[in-house]
Scaffold this active site. Structure first.
Site, PDB file in Angstrom:
ATOM      1  N   GLN A 182       0.809  -1.212   0.000  1.00 50.08           N
ATOM      2  CA  GLN A 182       0.000   0.000   0.000  1.00 50.08           C
ATOM      3  C   GLN A 182       0.848   1.270   0.000  1.00 50.08           C
ATOM      4  O   GLN A 182       0.439   2.303  -0.544  1.00 50.08           O
ATOM      5  CB  GLN A 182      -0.939  -0.015   1.202  1.00 50.08           C
ATOM      6  CG  GLN A 182      -2.016  -1.087   1.108  1.00 50.08           C
ATOM      7  CD  GLN A 182      -2.852  -0.945  -0.155  1.00 50.08           C
ATOM      8  OE1 GLN A 182      -3.536   0.057  -0.349  1.00 50.08           O
ATOM      9  NE2 GLN A 182      -2.800  -1.941  -1.030  1.00 50.08           N
TER      10      GLN A 182
ATOM     11  N   HIS B 148       1.680   3.164  -3.369  1.00 51.87           N
ATOM     12  CA  HIS B 148       0.725   4.031  -4.058  1.00 51.87           C
ATOM     13  C   HIS B 148       1.322   5.410  -4.318  1.00 51.87           C
ATOM     14  O   HIS B 148       1.092   5.997  -5.377  1.00 51.87           O
ATOM     15  CB  HIS B 148      -0.544   4.187  -3.218  1.00 51.87           C
ATOM     16  CG  HIS B 148      -1.571   3.138  -3.479  1.00 51.87           C
ATOM     17  ND1 HIS B 148      -2.348   3.124  -4.603  1.00 51.87           N
ATOM     18  CD2 HIS B 148      -1.965   2.073  -2.741  1.00 51.87           C
ATOM     19  CE1 HIS B 148      -3.180   2.092  -4.566  1.00 51.87           C
ATOM     20  NE2 HIS B 148      -2.960   1.434  -3.443  1.00 51.87           N
TER      21      HIS B 148
ATOM     22  N   GLU C 241      -8.883   4.174   5.415  1.00 54.87           N
ATOM     23  CA  GLU C 241      -9.520   3.798   4.152  1.00 54.87           C
ATOM     24  C   GLU C 241      -9.601   2.280   4.027  1.00 54.87           C
ATOM     25  O   GLU C 241     -10.650   1.712   3.758  1.00 54.87           O
ATOM     26  CB  GLU C 241      -8.725   4.388   2.990  1.00 54.87           C
ATOM     27  CG  GLU C 241      -9.253   3.995   1.627  1.00 54.87           C
ATOM     28  CD  GLU C 241      -8.350   4.463   0.495  1.00 54.87           C
ATOM     29  OE1 GLU C 241      -8.784   4.348  -0.666  1.00 54.87           O
ATOM     30  OE2 GLU C 241      -7.216   4.907   0.757  1.00 54.87           O
ATOM     31  N   HIS C 242      -8.447   1.634   4.196  1.00 55.00           N
ATOM     32  CA  HIS C 242      -8.372   0.177   4.169  1.00 55.00           C
ATOM     33  C   HIS C 242      -7.992  -0.317   5.566  1.00 55.00           C
ATOM     34  O   HIS C 242      -7.045   0.192   6.163  1.00 55.00           O
ATOM     35  CB  HIS C 242      -7.286  -0.311   3.202  1.00 55.00           C
ATOM     36  CG  HIS C 242      -7.385   0.277   1.827  1.00 55.00           C
ATOM     37  ND1 HIS C 242      -6.562   1.301   1.405  1.00 55.00           N
ATOM     38  CD2 HIS C 242      -8.199  -0.026   0.789  1.00 55.00           C
ATOM     39  CE1 HIS C 242      -6.866   1.603   0.154  1.00 55.00           C
ATOM     40  NE2 HIS C 242      -7.852   0.824  -0.245  1.00 55.00           N
TER      41      HIS C 242
ATOM     42  N   ASP D 123      -8.600  -4.059  -4.075  1.00 52.63           N
ATOM     43  CA  ASP D 123      -8.200  -3.032  -5.032  1.00 52.63           C
ATOM     44  C   ASP D 123      -8.464  -3.461  -6.467  1.00 52.63           C
ATOM     45  O   ASP D 123      -8.692  -2.610  -7.336  1.00 52.63           O
ATOM     46  CB  ASP D 123      -6.704  -2.725  -4.880  1.00 52.63           C
ATOM     47  CG  ASP D 123      -6.415  -1.728  -3.771  1.00 52.63           C
ATOM     48  OD1 ASP D 123      -7.373  -1.133  -3.238  1.00 52.63           O
ATOM     49  OD2 ASP D 123      -5.225  -1.540  -3.439  1.00 52.63           O
TER      50      ASP D 123
ATOM     51  N   HIS E 244     -47.256  29.639   5.463  1.00 52.59           N
ATOM     52  CA  HIS E 244     -47.408  28.180   5.496  1.00 52.59           C
ATOM     53  C   HIS E 244     -48.773  27.794   6.056  1.00 52.59           C
ATOM     54  O   HIS E 244     -49.453  26.904   5.544  1.00 52.59           O
ATOM     55  CB  HIS E 244     -46.310  27.557   6.372  1.00 52.59           C
ATOM     56  CG  HIS E 244     -44.977  27.429   5.707  1.00 52.59           C
ATOM     57  ND1 HIS E 244     -44.266  28.519   5.285  1.00 52.59           N
ATOM     58  CD2 HIS E 244     -44.231  26.329   5.393  1.00 52.59           C
ATOM     59  CE1 HIS E 244     -43.129  28.116   4.746  1.00 52.59           C
ATOM     60  NE2 HIS E 244     -43.082  26.785   4.792  1.00 52.59           N
TER      61      HIS E 244
END
Length: 435
Positions: A249, A252, A319-320, A353, A412
């Site tokens: 990871q 990335h 995220e993960h 992924d 109203h």
């Protein structure tokens, strides 16, 4: 004893974001004012590509022909998994109606947005899987027009495998344009495209900032930062696999945080020893990304027990999130803040992924504390409706008039008054604020 940081990050993903906003704001304003011609000027500057912006069918066919058959099979496999999972998700929402009170019926209707713009990164890496994740979900949702947009290479255009993936997943148009200019073209409806109602897909910090600025004028999947991943591991975890997953990871990008949270010091120390060796064995570009991410953004946190580990994870809202620990059912029940969860050594973020079927467009930078990732639901508007008989509306009108007057909203109240007067002439209603 509070959690102990055996390795502490020196930077955060926001550390280098100071000038991005102004740059992106200027580009968007220029393109909105100048239209197609200005978008092409920015494309020439940043993409350095002078081919067709919208790929013609013969160009799509030629690109597809360049993709090896084995890779086509893998793309179709991933597409089938993502499609089936999206169809299952779509089945969880439906049109419904109920009688709220006798004669007053209210309902819910699910309507897909008309046009979706799917951004597919193609800079450092050709994100084939992003084309699958974004276009497939838009197609399953029922969007009437889907544009897939990806940065072209200067000499060869959009990567053939991205073209193939976008094509078989259902893109109506494939656009060879990257960065802010690509996002702007989809948002503003340039080159004959319909204006996108929603923008989805990952991208670099400039793409993410463009989506942030445009949000409100168009919908977006989420405001995303650099990808991040956290692993929860206990004494039974395999240190080599944990280290490998962290490195996978970190590659990335230079600012992609990876975190290890454990209650076992020997495991933490072994992982910290292994990670630099695994990074050195990567190809050059991957190695430089992972090395910087590990050096500046990674953290290793030692906790007292699994409850403190879970609390730490929820604080980070990764995220993960991977769990390599005993009693997976406990973790599944206990953990609450993550984009996507990977339970056990037998699965890994890399599976999600690329090919599992769950979406890889996920909330970053702690956003998993309040939102999930891209799904078929992101392209669907859940709207409400109502209808009534005159008798059914009678008690609603009375309550509306009194509540409105109590709020001071006389207009109203009168909208209810006129209906009561028309439908029930001669009846005496007490519609004052104090009832």
């Amino acid at each position: 004893m509070p959690r102990e940081y055996l390795k502490k990050a020196s930077l955060t993903p926001k550390s280098d974001a100071t000038e991005v906003h102004e740059t992106v704001k200027t580009i968007l304003a220029d393109i909105e004012a100048g239209g197609d011609a200005t978008a092409l000027e920015y494309a020439a500057k940043f993409d350095r590509y002078d081919g067709n912006v919208l790929l013609m069918q013969d160009e799509i066919d030629a690109a597809c022909a360049l993709v090896p058959e084995k890779l086509k099979q893998d793309i179709r496999f991933a597409h089938d998994n993502v499609k089936r999972f999206a169809e299952m998700q779509k089945g969880t929402v439906s049109d419904v109606e109920m009688e709220i009170v006798p004669g007053m019926i209210a309902g819910q209707k699910v309507i897909p947005v008309d046009a979706a713009g799917c951004y597919v990164p193609g800079g450092r890496y050709s994100h084939i899987a992003s084309a699958i994740m974004t276009v497939t979900t838009a197609k399953v949702a029922g969007c009437h027009h889907i544009t897939a947009c990806s940065p072209p290479r200067p000499e060869s255009g959009v990567a053939p495998a991205i073209v193939y993936a976008a094509h078989i997943c259902g893109a109506d148009k494939i656009m060879a344009m990257g960065g802010v200019q690509g996002v702007a073209a989809m948002s503003f409806g340039l080159f004959g495209l319909p204006k996108a109602n929603i923008l989805v897909g990952p991208g670099n910090q400039f793409v993410a900032e463009a989506k942030r600025i445009l949000y409100g004028r168009v919908g977006i999947d989420m405001i995303a930062g650099p990808t991040d991943s956290l692993i929860l591991a206990d004494s039974g975890a395999d240190a080599h696999i944990v280290a490998t997953d962290l490195v996978s990871q970190a590659e990335h990008g230079y600012n992609s945080p990876v975190w290890l949270v454990t209650d076992n010091r020997p495991l933490a120390e072994q992982v910290m020893e292994e990670v630099p060796k695994l990074i050195e064995d990567l190809p050059e570009l991957n190695r430089e990304n992972a090395k910087a991410a590990w050096r500046d953004y990674a953290e290793v946190i030692l906790c007292n027990d699994r409850e403190e580990m879970a609390a730490t994870s929820d604080d980070y809202a990764p995220e993960h999130l991977t769990v390599q620990a005993d009693d997976l059912d406990w973790w599944l029940k206990r953990l609450t803040c993550y984009g996507s969860l990977f339970l056990g050594e037998e699965t890994t973020v890399s599976y999600g992924d690329k090919a599992t079927g769950t979406n890889h467009v996920l909330p970053t930078s702690g956003a998993a504390s309040y939102t999930g990732g891209l799904s078929v639901h992101k392209y669907m508007k859940i709207v409400t409706w109502q209808r009534a008989t005159r008798e059914g509306a009678k008690p609603v009108a009375e309550a509306t008039a009194r509540i409105s007057r109590l709020e001071g909203m006389e207009g109203h109240a009168r909208a209810a008054d006129v209906r009561l007067a028309k439908y029930f002439p001669g009846e005496n209603f007490d519609l004052s604020a104090d009832g």
